[in-house]
Design a protein around this motif. Sequence first.
Motif: not given
Length: 197
Positions: A105-109, A113-116, A160-165, A169-171
């Motif tokens: 999650l921290t990586f996604k945070i 933008n890159l992951m999205s 992992l679906a709970a931390i989709r990029a 980003a939305h949250l």
Amino acid sequence: MAQRAERTERTERADAQRNREAVLAAADALFAASSSPHGVSMDDIAAAAGVGKGTLFRRFGDRSGLIAAVITSRLEPLRRTVREVQEATGSAPRQQVADLLDTALTFKIDNRNLMSAAEDAGISSPYQAQHYGWWHETLRTALDRVPGVHAPEFTAHALLAAIRADLVAHLLDERKMSPEELRSSLAAHLDNVLGAA
């Protein structure tokens, strides 16, 4: 003559490696600074890296190939850290799952933008992307050791679906959750999935 050709080839390889690193660094910086995953074009990246746009396409194929290469370069230090933590600590399996999920999650945070952009670019199926495969296998292996988890393969996908990029980003950007609130909510969700510790 042969020595001169060999020197020329080594120089070209060194130049190509420098160009690759410049492109990856420029793309990484542009995605980090952008307010939207759509806000970074191949033209922007080529200009920031000081290379021609054709170099990008020759080296990476297309925008999705370039994004995948940036993600791989960003994940490499993280993979080493995760391996070291798994090997060095004797933490309980459930705590390892919590730590892995929080790290993901921290990586996604930090790279939302890159992951999205990766999700938007449709890099094949997200489930076939190399980075997703690594996260899933690492998490599934940890879940395998947690008592009471009967479907670790599915559970790893569901977590992992709970931390989709796009959700992260939305949250953060639209719902204005803080990173700390998001991490706390994920920890509570994990408790719901695995049951009370």
